[in-house]
Design a protein around this motif. Sequence first.
Motif, PDB file in Angstrom:
ATOM      1  N   ASN A 151       0.838  -1.189   0.000  1.00  0.00           N
ATOM      2  CA  ASN A 151       0.000   0.000   0.000  1.00  0.00           C
ATOM      3  C   ASN A 151       0.879   1.247   0.000  1.00  0.00           C
ATOM      4  O   ASN A 151       1.900   1.298   0.687  1.00  0.00           O
ATOM      5  CB  ASN A 151      -0.908   0.017   1.232  1.00  0.00           C
ATOM      6  N   THR A 152       0.458   2.239  -0.746  1.00  0.00           N
ATOM      7  CA  THR A 152       1.213   3.488  -0.806  1.00  0.00           C
ATOM      8  C   THR A 152       0.439   4.678  -0.269  1.00  0.00           C
ATOM      9  O   THR A 152       1.011   5.751  -0.084  1.00  0.00           O
ATOM     10  CB  THR A 152       1.643   3.791  -2.254  1.00  0.00           C
ATOM     11  N   GLU A 153      -0.860   4.524  -0.016  1.00  0.00           N
ATOM     12  CA  GLU A 153      -1.684   5.605   0.516  1.00  0.00           C
ATOM     13  C   GLU A 153      -2.331   5.154   1.822  1.00  0.00           C
ATOM     14  O   GLU A 153      -2.867   4.045   1.906  1.00  0.00           O
ATOM     15  CB  GLU A 153      -2.779   5.995  -0.489  1.00  0.00           C
ATOM     16  N   THR A 154      -2.292   6.014   2.837  1.00  0.00           N
ATOM     17  CA  THR A 154      -2.902   5.694   4.128  1.00  0.00           C
ATOM     18  C   THR A 154      -3.686   6.913   4.629  1.00  0.00           C
ATOM     19  O   THR A 154      -3.371   7.488   5.668  1.00  0.00           O
ATOM     20  CB  THR A 154      -1.848   5.281   5.163  1.00  0.00           C
ATOM     21  N   GLY A 204      -0.402  -5.934   1.007  1.00  0.00           N
ATOM     22  CA  GLY A 204      -1.298  -4.817   1.251  1.00  0.00           C
ATOM     23  C   GLY A 204      -2.339  -5.076   2.317  1.00  0.00           C
ATOM     24  O   GLY A 204      -3.274  -4.285   2.477  1.00  0.00           O
ATOM     25  N   ARG A 205      -2.195  -6.158   3.057  1.00  0.00           N
ATOM     26  CA  ARG A 205      -3.117  -6.425   4.160  1.00  0.00           C
ATOM     27  C   ARG A 205      -2.745  -5.629   5.406  1.00  0.00           C
ATOM     28  O   ARG A 205      -3.573  -5.451   6.302  1.00  0.00           O
ATOM     29  CB  ARG A 205      -3.112  -7.925   4.479  1.00  0.00           C
ATOM     30  N   ASP A 207      -0.269  -1.983   6.352  1.00  0.00           N
ATOM     31  CA  ASP A 207       0.476  -0.883   5.756  1.00  0.00           C
ATOM     32  C   ASP A 207       1.943  -0.891   6.163  1.00  0.00           C
ATOM     33  O   ASP A 207       2.807  -0.479   5.387  1.00  0.00           O
ATOM     34  CB  ASP A 207      -0.150   0.448   6.153  1.00  0.00           C
TER      35      ASP A 207
END
Length: 262
Positions: A151-154, A204-205, A207
């Motif tokens: 993941n790249t966005e949080t 991606g499960r 971050d």
Amino acid sequence: MSDVRHLQALASDIAREAGGLARQRRAEGVSLAATKTTIADIVTDADREVEVLIRSRLQAERPGDGFLGEESGGARSSTGVTWVVDPIDGTVNYAYGMPAYSVSIAAVQGDADPSSWTALAAAVCSPVLGELFTAARGEGAWLDGKRLAVNTETPAGALLATGFGYDPATHDGDLATVRRVMPLARDLRRIGSAALDLSYVAAGRLDGYFERGLKPWDFAAGALLVEESGGVVSRFDTASDRPMLIAAGPDLHERISVLLDK
């Protein structure tokens, strides 16, 4: 350098077989073999049996390779390749009947020192879920045919995971570390298997993931999974007996590092 795809295929095949044995032995009932660093740090007969299976398979297929296993120690390499193995990562979960345990197998170029090796191939098997995470250097990371990406966005905050050491004397420090990171978090998970934590970051499960005191066999496979999924893995305080490992997408890795690398 050895053919990374061949190493990946071998690691995957052995991890699936070893995972099947671990699950079978768990169904038959767990026998505690010993404790290690503390009374809470246990090893089961299944840990040892699974590692014997992995080591014997590797020796038959690649007799000159080195080996570093959690339960049976090491052997030097004459080929430049060393296998780094945790037969059951998450032994306490395993002993209690919780499904969050895994078999972790990595092939690295070099000796058993994480600061100098180059990870070549990895497989992490989750026997209860029947999942197999694999990676080869330069070839990406995969779960059952699907390519993985961190993941790249949080925007709602990061879903993070961590773990604690078995020695009660380290718990206050670990909790203080969690407090430092929580401003970045939407929530925190404590799964109990570093190899699964890292696999889940790759998929991606999760971050991000951070933990002190991991051994080479805890993260050798999972770290390559994260890197081949576009993430960053770093270690610091490596001269201490409890180095810190951080794994996440590039931006989140930087933000966690700013809080912890002090």
